[in-house]
Structure formats: C-alpha cells, structure tokens
Scaffold this motif. Structure first.
Motif, PDB file in Angstrom:
ATOM      1  N   SER A 123       0.858  -1.179   0.000  1.00 57.64           N
ATOM      2  CA  SER A 123       0.000   0.000   0.000  1.00 57.64           C
ATOM      3  C   SER A 123       0.895   1.230   0.000  1.00 57.64           C
ATOM      4  O   SER A 123       1.849   1.303   0.777  1.00 57.64           O
ATOM      5  CB  SER A 123      -0.898   0.004   1.239  1.00 57.64           C
ATOM      6  N   ASP A 124       0.595   2.179  -0.885  1.00 55.33           N
ATOM      7  CA  ASP A 124       1.374   3.411  -0.975  1.00 55.33           C
ATOM      8  C   ASP A 124       0.529   4.595  -0.550  1.00 55.33           C
ATOM      9  O   ASP A 124      -0.688   4.602  -0.722  1.00 55.33           O
ATOM     10  CB  ASP A 124       1.886   3.618  -2.409  1.00 55.33           C
ATOM     11  N   SER A 125       1.190   5.620  -0.011  1.00 53.51           N
ATOM     12  CA  SER A 125       0.501   6.804   0.486  1.00 53.51           C
ATOM     13  C   SER A 125       1.202   8.055  -0.024  1.00 53.51           C
ATOM     14  O   SER A 125       2.436   8.091  -0.096  1.00 53.51           O
ATOM     15  CB  SER A 125       0.504   6.798   2.011  1.00 53.51           C
ATOM     16  N   ASP A 126       0.410   9.063  -0.344  1.00 54.79           N
ATOM     17  CA  ASP A 126       0.980  10.367  -0.659  1.00 54.79           C
ATOM     18  C   ASP A 126       1.531  10.985   0.617  1.00 54.79           C
ATOM     19  O   ASP A 126       1.257  10.515   1.720  1.00 54.79           O
ATOM     20  CB  ASP A 126      -0.097  11.289  -1.251  1.00 54.79           C
ATOM     21  N   ALA A 127       2.267  12.072   0.459  1.00 53.64           N
ATOM     22  CA  ALA A 127       2.805  12.801   1.615  1.00 53.64           C
ATOM     23  C   ALA A 127       1.652  13.318   2.476  1.00 53.64           C
ATOM     24  O   ALA A 127       0.623  13.752   1.961  1.00 53.64           O
ATOM     25  CB  ALA A 127       3.667  13.956   1.138  1.00 53.64           C
ATOM     26  N   HIS A 128       1.834  13.262   3.790  1.00 51.92           N
ATOM     27  CA  HIS A 128       0.884  13.826   4.742  1.00 51.92           C
ATOM     28  C   HIS A 128       1.333  15.251   5.075  1.00 51.92           C
ATOM     29  O   HIS A 128       2.431  15.670   4.715  1.00 51.92           O
ATOM     30  CB  HIS A 128       0.830  12.976   6.007  1.00 51.92           C
ATOM     31  N   PRO A 129       0.530  16.027   5.825  1.00 50.80           N
ATOM     32  CA  PRO A 129       0.926  17.394   6.188  1.00 50.80           C
ATOM     33  C   PRO A 129       2.249  17.412   6.969  1.00 50.80           C
ATOM     34  O   PRO A 129       2.557  16.464   7.692  1.00 50.80           O
ATOM     35  CB  PRO A 129      -0.228  17.869   7.078  1.00 50.80           C
ATOM     36  N   PRO A 130       3.027  18.477   6.815  1.00 47.48           N
ATOM     37  CA  PRO A 130       4.269  18.601   7.588  1.00 47.48           C
ATOM     38  C   PRO A 130       3.988  18.418   9.079  1.00 47.48           C
ATOM     39  O   PRO A 130       2.971  18.884   9.586  1.00 47.48           O
ATOM     40  CB  PRO A 130       4.746  20.019   7.287  1.00 47.48           C
ATOM     41  N   GLY A 131       4.866  17.713   9.760  1.00 49.49           N
ATOM     42  CA  GLY A 131       4.701  17.459  11.178  1.00 49.49           C
ATOM     43  C   GLY A 131       4.026  16.140  11.484  1.00 49.49           C
ATOM     44  O   GLY A 131       3.946  15.736  12.642  1.00 49.49           O
ATOM     45  N   THR A 132       3.531  15.438  10.448  1.00 53.39           N
ATOM     46  CA  THR A 132       2.908  14.139  10.663  1.00 53.39           C
ATOM     47  C   THR A 132       3.983  13.104  10.966  1.00 53.39           C
ATOM     48  O   THR A 132       4.979  13.020  10.259  1.00 53.39           O
ATOM     49  CB  THR A 132       2.102  13.696   9.427  1.00 53.39           C
TER      50      THR A 132
END
Length: 194
Positions: A123-132
């Motif tokens: 499973s791949d994920s895009d970048a989350h918000p900074p600080g995640t």
C-alpha cells in the motif's frame, strides 16, 4: 524518580508537544522566545533544568501558562474500543487488510492501526501534512518500508518511526504475511494560526 527528574521529564514532554501543536520549528520558537535553539533542544531532551525565567519565556512564546508547560499530565480520560467497533478500512482478494483500531482528535488526529499484508501486496501513500509522524511495530514477517523512495527492511520485533511528509509505502516482498501495528499523529489544522 526524584521530583526534579519528574519536572524535567514533564517539561521536556510538554515543550515538544506544545511546539508541535503550534507548528513551530526549533528556530521559530527560538526567535519568538529569545531562548537559544541549543537550549530548547537540551530542554526537549530532558538534559537540563532551565531557570524559571527561561521557562516563562518559552510559555509566553507558546501562548500557554507556565503551569500548563510544567503540568505532569496525570489522570487522562480513557476510551476503550471493543473489537466489533474497530473499522476495516480496506482489504484485497489476497487477504491483506488494514483495520483502524482507535483514533483521537486531541492535539490533532492521533490514530492506532493494525495492518496485515499478504506476500506480494503493498500500500502506498501520498505525503501527509508537515509534522505528521508515523510509528510502527512489526510483529510477524518482514516489512519493506519505503519513505521518500528509499527502502528500509523492518523485521518482526523491530519498530520504526518517520516523518510522513513525503510519499511512503508499506510492502511485503517476503513469502509470509506481515503483521504490524502503526500509529499516526497528524498536527492540528489550526497550528498555522499561531
């Protein structure tokens, strides 16, 4: 643990938490408070017990009381989630699945996940918000964790943590199922307002 040690640990934990909630980098907090970046690092690592004056400057810069910054945070509310209330988020015909075990909206979303990846699945994920931040613990198999295009092998019994502000993925390149528990902490949406 002595009272002074407990106070030092509490201050370290709370300073990190409130700095994260406000979305402040070390440099930003240093500029706002007039306390050096190096001193802030030492405080967050519980390597020093700062003066009252420094503690007040940090509390003022964060917009919290000194009491809040020094709070031991004892007696939090507890919420139990029985298995039948846990949510299966996705599954594949091969038998891979993810289950959201529990989540919270305190100081930004904070979630606990249980994962099962069958051989060959991922499973791949895009970048989350900074600080995640994501933390995971593999209990069976060997996970191939991909962060920012770089692969990291995480065998059973190992744990990992990373900043999830880049594309990332979880893959099972082995021949046995991978099982892991993962937690995800996302900074509050209002952090930029401070």
């Amino acid at each position: 643990m002595s009272d002074l040690d407990q106070l030092t640990q509490s201050l370290a934990r709370n300073l990190k938490r409130w700095r994260g909630e406000r979305g402040f980098t070390l440099d930003a907090l240093a500029a706002r408070s007039g306390v050096s970046r190096g001193m802030i690092i030492q405080i967050e690592q519980a390597r020093t017990n700062p003066s009252v004056g420094i503690t007040v400057k940090l509390a003022d810069a964060l917009g919290v009381s000194i009491t809040t910054l020094l709070d031991y945070e004892q007696g939090p509310d507890v919420r139990l989630v029985p298995p039948e209330q846990m949510v299966r988020m996705w599954s594949t015909e091969a038998g891979s699945s993810t289950t959201l075990l529990v989540g919270a909206e305190v100081r930004g979303p904070f979630e606990l996940w249980q994962w099962k990846l069958m051989p060959g699945d991922g499973s791949d994920s895009d970048a989350h918000p900074p600080g995640t931040a994501e933390l995971l613990h593999v209990t069976a198999g060997e996970l191939t964790l991909v962060v920012g295009g770089e692969e990291h092998l995480v065998p059973a019994g190992c744990a990992a943590t990373f900043e999830a502000n880049v594309a990332h993925g979880y893959h099972n390149k082995g021949d046995v199922p991978v099982e892991m528990t993962m937690s995800v902490s996302v900074p509050p949406a209002h952090a930029a307002a401070y």
